[in-house]
Design a protein around this motif. Structure first.
Motif, PDB file in Angstrom:
ATOM      1  N   LYS A  52      14.106   0.043 -14.785  1.00  0.00           N
ATOM      2  CA  LYS A  52      15.092  -0.520 -15.711  1.00  0.00           C
ATOM      3  C   LYS A  52      14.853  -2.016 -15.907  1.00  0.00           C
ATOM      4  O   LYS A  52      14.758  -2.770 -14.947  1.00  0.00           O
ATOM      5  N   GLU A 107      22.636   5.005 -18.837  1.00  0.00           N
ATOM      6  CA  GLU A 107      23.310   5.125 -20.134  1.00  0.00           C
ATOM      7  C   GLU A 107      24.122   3.857 -20.427  1.00  0.00           C
ATOM      8  O   GLU A 107      24.325   3.024 -19.547  1.00  0.00           O
ATOM      9  N   THR A 113      34.411  10.221 -11.694  1.00  0.00           N
ATOM     10  CA  THR A 113      33.544  11.391 -11.547  1.00  0.00           C
ATOM     11  C   THR A 113      33.794  12.440 -12.628  1.00  0.00           C
ATOM     12  O   THR A 113      32.855  12.972 -13.217  1.00  0.00           O
ATOM     13  N   CYS A 121      22.291  -1.024 -12.127  1.00  0.00           N
ATOM     14  CA  CYS A 121      21.018  -0.286 -12.015  1.00  0.00           C
ATOM     15  C   CYS A 121      20.147  -0.870 -10.911  1.00  0.00           C
ATOM     16  O   CYS A 121      18.953  -0.605 -10.844  1.00  0.00           O
ATOM     17  N   ASP A 126      22.335   6.768 -25.171  1.00  0.00           N
ATOM     18  CA  ASP A 126      21.163   6.956 -24.326  1.00  0.00           C
ATOM     19  C   ASP A 126      20.514   5.591 -24.063  1.00  0.00           C
ATOM     20  O   ASP A 126      20.358   4.802 -24.994  1.00  0.00           O
ATOM     21  N   ASP A 149      16.472   0.069  -9.271  1.00  0.00           N
ATOM     22  CA  ASP A 149      15.696   0.966 -10.133  1.00  0.00           C
ATOM     23  C   ASP A 149      14.667   0.129 -10.890  1.00  0.00           C
ATOM     24  O   ASP A 149      14.976  -0.556 -11.858  1.00  0.00           O
ATOM     25  N   SER A 208      23.470   5.197 -14.302  1.00  0.00           N
ATOM     26  CA  SER A 208      22.675   6.337 -14.794  1.00  0.00           C
ATOM     27  C   SER A 208      21.640   5.905 -15.838  1.00  0.00           C
ATOM     28  O   SER A 208      20.775   6.685 -16.223  1.00  0.00           O
ATOM     29  N   TRP A 236      32.218   9.739 -23.640  1.00  0.00           N
ATOM     30  CA  TRP A 236      32.223   9.738 -22.173  1.00  0.00           C
ATOM     31  C   TRP A 236      33.425  10.526 -21.657  1.00  0.00           C
ATOM     32  O   TRP A 236      33.319  11.279 -20.701  1.00  0.00           O
TER      33      TRP A 236
END
Length: 457
Positions: free
Chosen positions: A74, A131, A219, A68, A152, A71, A129, A162
């Motif tokens: 986070k 998660e 992906t 992360c 989440d 970001d 993301s 997933w």
């Protein structure tokens, strides 16, 4: 890597297990002081008991990590603790008080069962993301099934699976991912309802232990390739090199006691080659006539220079120079227990490596039961921490003294120039002295992230 110059570890978190010890106590998360300057050095300074009995805490992961990076919203303030046997998932708040974690949320096993049709959760990694993804060994009934639970990152509610599509590996265990190469690779221990009660040699050669490393398209979340590493190999811990551009890494196979290097081919698929084989020892007085090393944990130093692993049965920890990733070179080895020590029940009849059986391992006057198992390396690569419990049912079977006396945490000093391992004789955390009785200490985590929790992307 700037993280190599990160601050020295002062505390670590260690899950401690009471399941299968005969002591009717809940598992707990221990905070251990590992700062030599502290008056509480080598002591458990806090214990967070879980609200239930019989969970079998095992591994842990973060709500946010290097994946992360960049970001600012986070924060690494929640530790995720999947329970291997109960299938509950505990979320622990370490942000409010780093030294005294508190329980934040419990994800009930029913949610895992009903929302994902999975059970026996193992490895937890956070995703870029936000998660959180947790691998599993099976379905709720204890059959093998290598799926993934998605949580989440804010509410810690289960979002579902997933994986997508109809193809799912027959078993699961650990995983690592690397978005730059559009890949996730998972491993296989075995079928939970077979291995859950202990190791039965009759389960060998019947497809009950893992033999594949499984490649997923990052992906599309689909299972695209299986790489065979040998019948009953039981590939457990998997580690990519930390450099996110590197399309290779290593997996430790436990029962076959081999290290395989996996890599991306010129065709764009993946392959594996065996690069280290720990020879079995011919023995008397043991479960089988051949005793494997039993590679249970592996890690790669943050600078991608050294590979470390533990042989839980033979009792040694090894350090390999991996400057040439295809030809690891043994540069350090130390014995800290194990099943082949002198004066024990096992006689070694033939040994390709040792001239004589190693001496029993004592530290601070205590004979250490069990063998080296989970390992964690300091960010600067100079200190290797070790615990001695594998999984309560197997501990009870292979090392009954571990149940009676409790496990320990040790620290080895590492020569990062030439290679080499030595035991720090002044470091011992004795989990045999816990207030509720001896317990089994497992994985080691640093509050700021470490070699096995963080994935750089």
């Amino acid at each position: 890597v700037s993280v190599l110059k990160g601050p020295r570890e002062e505390i670590v978190y260690v899950p401690c297990i009471y399941r299968n010890t005969g002591r009717k106590k809940p598992d707990f998360l221990a905070t251990v002081d590992v700062s030599p300057k502290s008056p509480h050095y080598c002591q458990v300074i806090h214990r967070l008991p879980m609200p239930n009995l019989g969970d079998e805490l095992h591994h842990s992961g973060w709500n946010a990590c290097s994946s992360c990076f960049g970001d600012a919203t986070k924060k690494r303030n929640r530790l995720i603790l999947p329970s291997f046997i109960s299938s509950r998932i505990y979320v622990v708040d370490v942000g409010t008080d780093l030294r005294a974690p508190r329980l934040f949320k419990v994800v009930n096993s029913e949610d895992v069962f009903w929302k994902c049709n999975l059970g026996y959760p193992h490895t937890s990694h956070c995703l870029g993301s936000g998660e959180i993804m947790i691998s599993t060994l099976g379905d709720p009934a204890g059959n093998g099934k290598g799926g993934f639970i998605l949580l989440d990152g804010e509410t810690f509610e289960i979002k579902g699976n997933w994986e997508k599509g109809d193809k799912i590996p027959p078993m699961g265990y650990d995983f690592w991912y690397q978005p730059r190469h559009n890949v996730l690779i998972s491993t296989e221990w075995g079928i939970p309802k077979c291995l859950g009660y202990g190791f039965d040699p009759n389960d060998l050669k019947k497809g009950r232990y893992g033999r594949r490393i499984n490649v997923w398209d990052w992906t599309t979340h689909t299972y695209v390739q299986a790489i065979d590493v040998g019948e009953d190999a039981a590939p457990l811990e998997i580690r990519f090199l930390h450099n996110p551009a590197a399309a290779e890494g290593y997996v430790g196979c436990t029962i076959s006691s081999a290290i395989h290097r996996f890599y991306k081919t010129e065709q764009g698929d993946w392959a594996a080659e065996k690069v280290i084989q720990v020879p079995s020892k011919k023995v008397e007085g043991w479960l089988l006539p051949d005793m494997p090393g039993f590679i249970t944990d592996i890690l790669i130093s943050l600078d991608d220079r050294f590979l470390y692993f533990s042989n839980w049965l033979h009792g040694d920890i090894r350090q390999y120079d991996i400057s040439d990733t295809r030809k690891p070179k043994l540069v350090g080895q130390v014995f800290v227990g194990g099943s082949i020590t002198k004066g024990g029940p096992v006689t070694v009849c033939r040994d390709e490596e040792l001239q004589s059986q190693p001496d029993p391992f004592f530290i601070k006057g205590k004979k250490v039961p069990g063998g080296p198992q989970m390992i964690q390396l300091s960010l600067d690569g100079k200190r290797l921490y070790v615990t001695t419990s594998l999984y309560s049912a197997w501990d009870r079977q292979f090392y009954p003294d571990l149940i009676k006396d409790g496990s320990v945490m040790l620290q080895l000093d590492v020569d990062t120039e030439q290679g080499g391992l030595t035991v720090n004789e002044s470091f011992l955390v004795d989990f045999g002295k816990e207030p509720d009785g001896p317990c089994l200490a497992h994985e080691i985590r640093y509050p700021g992230g470490d070699c096995t929790s963080d994935i750089w992307v």
